[in-house]
Design an enzyme around this catalytic site. Structure first.
Site, PDB file in Angstrom:
ATOM      1  N   ASN A   1      -4.970   5.856  -7.220  1.00 39.35           N
ATOM      2  CA  ASN A   1      -5.585   7.194  -7.203  1.00 39.35           C
ATOM      3  C   ASN A   1      -4.640   8.279  -7.693  1.00 39.35           C
ATOM      4  OD1 ASN A   1      -3.985   6.992  -4.897  1.00 39.35           O
ATOM      5  ND2 ASN A   1      -5.355   8.235  -3.636  1.00 39.35           N
TER       6      ASN A   1
ATOM      7  N   ARG B   1       2.006   8.725  -6.460  1.00 36.07           N
ATOM      8  CA  ARG B   1       1.522  10.028  -6.967  1.00 36.07           C
ATOM      9  C   ARG B   1       1.778  10.303  -8.449  1.00 36.07           C
ATOM     10  NH1 ARG B   1      -1.829  10.168  -2.855  1.00 36.07           N
ATOM     11  NH2 ARG B   1      -1.084  11.136  -0.950  1.00 36.07           N
TER      12      ARG B   1
ATOM     13  N   ASP C   1       0.787   2.647   3.746  1.00 30.26           N
ATOM     14  CA  ASP C   1      -0.100   3.736   3.304  1.00 30.26           C
ATOM     15  C   ASP C   1       0.711   5.030   3.162  1.00 30.26           C
ATOM     16  OD1 ASP C   1      -2.260   5.157   2.427  1.00 30.26           O
ATOM     17  OD2 ASP C   1      -3.384   5.097   4.305  1.00 30.26           O
TER      18      ASP C   1
ATOM     19  N   ASN D   1      -6.240   9.215   7.113  1.00 29.01           N
ATOM     20  CA  ASN D   1      -7.443   8.438   6.814  1.00 29.01           C
ATOM     21  C   ASN D   1      -7.077   6.964   6.677  1.00 29.01           C
ATOM     22  OD1 ASN D   1      -9.650   7.152   5.661  1.00 29.01           O
ATOM     23  ND2 ASN D   1      -9.931   8.644   4.011  1.00 29.01           N
TER      24      ASN D   1
ATOM     25  N   HIS E   1       2.452  14.337   0.723  1.00 29.84           N
ATOM     26  CA  HIS E   1       1.755  15.589   0.378  1.00 29.84           C
ATOM     27  C   HIS E   1       2.766  16.723   0.423  1.00 29.84           C
ATOM     28  CE1 HIS E   1      -2.311  14.036   0.368  1.00 29.84           C
ATOM     29  NE2 HIS E   1      -2.109  13.450   1.538  1.00 29.84           N
TER      30      HIS E   1
ATOM     31  N   HIS F   1       1.460   5.147  -2.051  1.00 29.60           N
ATOM     32  CA  HIS F   1       0.991   6.144  -3.023  1.00 29.60           C
ATOM     33  C   HIS F   1       2.223   6.811  -3.635  1.00 29.60           C
ATOM     34  CE1 HIS F   1      -3.265   5.896  -1.826  1.00 29.60           C
ATOM     35  NE2 HIS F   1      -2.793   5.688  -0.607  1.00 29.60           N
TER      36      HIS F   1
ATOM     37  N   HIS G   1       0.835  -1.212   0.000  1.00 29.42           N
ATOM     38  CA  HIS G   1       0.000   0.000   0.000  1.00 29.42           C
ATOM     39  C   HIS G   1       0.867   1.259   0.000  1.00 29.42           C
ATOM     40  CE1 HIS G   1      -4.012   1.833   1.582  1.00 29.42           C
ATOM     41  NE2 HIS G   1      -3.310   2.750   0.941  1.00 29.42           N
TER      42      HIS G   1
END
Ligand SMILES: [Zn+2]
Length: 428
Positions: free
Chosen positions: A90, A60, A303, A276, A307, A58, A56
């Site tokens: 995503n 980006r 996860d 989240n 950012h 990200h 898991h």
């Protein structure tokens, strides 16, 4: 091909042994191996693990290269001891076609720091309405086996059922981000004593648990495999335990931050703690640790959610949700699971390499440290203790909740198919 002799490493935390890498493969494991013609890495006192696998992450890219790219994300992964990461769908555009997943997969191979296994979206555009081209993504060069709308919940029961039916045909798995959307409208943190005191919108445990309960029942009905992302509550553990006892094909992950941090930290209003699913209570944290130890929760997944500064450096309500995690995961697991006596290093290898590779079918990863296996390895100085300094991160983002916190363990070397990606704590 080059030879490397890793001398005196505690393989999976056991007795010191030598490990000889020849080219891309582990040639020999034993005591007192000859160093002839080999570059020697002195590993006395350190623990040698199979390369970690993150189910898991990200990354980006494409679309939010200001947060992370496949290059910076895989460098962060190598730095944290990972040799394979599963990249969530995503992105912009969403990874819902064979074209996008192949692009992400290829970028990982080209950069060569860590294998990237793309996760395909369950629904077109993550919109929850129409199934994406699951079969085409599976048959693409990327060979997608894990599908997820992570970031969003597949809340429509009919879509979830169809997705489970579809992936069953090729032995794939649907990874669910369990968050009932109506129950979490306007939610800013865990619903409980602290949210009531702070007057912030609460995120009830039942919003996670009700979706997990539904999905294990759907997986049972269809006879398919479901994986629960970032399980965060004691009640979720109970449901997964019940489902496993019934023989339902469910697996579950917990993040490092849910093993260590609680919603008490939200009192600081520091958005670095906004995530989240949200940080929960101490009771949840302790239950999650026990569940990871007893195997109810199968794996640790980061996860990793990078950012940029401007999306986190603002008031709580406006801040983006998520934390980076690849470069601190193993340290947090050592702190919460190994140094507490809940898990030994063989257990860590199981939860952070063997099992995630198995769930995601990451070929060549999560293999035993023995002769003939691909040389995907990570060497850890477990005696080290130091403060987390985000300035030293390889990730493009710095949104870590551990800045300045003292944590144990430091990955010193990582090898991807025999090629060093990290040497003495420095990326190659
Ligand atoms: Zn998620």
């Amino acid at each position: 091909m080059s030879k490397i002799l890793i001398r005196g490493a505690k393989v999976l935390g056991g007795e010191p042994q030598d490990v000889l890498i020849d080219g891309e493969t582990i040639a020999e494991v034993g005591a007192g191996l000859s160093a002839e013609g080999a570059e020697v890495v002195e590993a006395g006192g350190k623990v040698l693990l199979p390369g970690l696998v993150d189910l898991h992450t990200h990354l980006r890219e494409p679309g939010r290269e200001d947060s992370e790219t496949v290059l910076t994300g895989t460098r962060a992964a190598a730095s944290g001891g990972y040799t394979a990461v599963f990249a969530m769908a995503n992105t912009f555009p969403v990874a819902d076609t064979a074209g996008v997943v192949e692009q992400v997969w290829r970028l990982g191979r080209e950069h060569g720091y860590c294998d990237v296994q793309p996760i395909g979206a369950v629904t077109v555009g993550l919109e929850g309405r129409k199934l994406a081209e699951l079969g085409a993504m599976h048959e693409s060069a990327a060979g997608v086996t894990v599908f997820s709308d992570d970031g969003k919940c597949v809340d429509d029961a009919v879509i979830m059922r169809r997705a489970l039916e579809y992936v069953k045909a090729f032995g794939g798995v649907v990874a669910q981000h369990a968050q009932e959307p109506r129950l979490t409208e306007g939610a800013q943190m865990n619903e409980g004593v602290v949210s009531a005191e702070l007057g912030l919108g609460g995120w009830p445990a039942v919003a996670e648990e009700s979706v997990i309960a539904r999905d294990v029942l759907l997986a049972d009905h269809v006879g398919s495999r479901v994986h629960i992302c970032h399980l965060s509550t004691a009640g979720s553990v109970e449901i997964v335990r019940w489902a496993k006892a019934r023989g339902i094909q469910v697996t579950a992950e917990v993040t490092p931050h849910h093993l260590l941090l609680t919603d008490e930290l939200v009192r600081t209003y520091n958005p670095v703690y906004k995530v989240n699913p949200p940080l929960r209570t101490e009771r949840d944290v302790l239950t999650l640790r026990e569940a990871l130890a007893d195997g109810t929760i199968d794996i640790v997944a980061t996860d990793h959610a990078p950012h940029p500064h401007e999306d986190k450096d603002c008031e709580w309500a406006a801040a983006a949700m998520g934390m980076v995690g690849l470069e601190t995961a193993l340290s947090v697991v050592q702190e919460t699971m190994v140094d507490t006596g809940l898990l030994d290093w063989a257990g860590v290898a199981d939860r952070m390499s063997f099992k995630p590779a198995q769930i995601g079918q990451a070929t060549g990863h999560g293999r035993p440290v023995s002769a003939g296996e691909p040389a995907n390895l990570t060497l850890v100085d477990t005696a080290y203790r130091g403060r987390v300094d985000p300035a030293g991160f390889a990730s493009r983002s710095r949104n870590t909740p551990y800045e300045g916190r003292e944590l144990p363990g430091r990955v010193t070397h990582t090898w991807l198919r025999g090629k060093a990606t990290l040497v003495d704590g420095k990326l190659t």
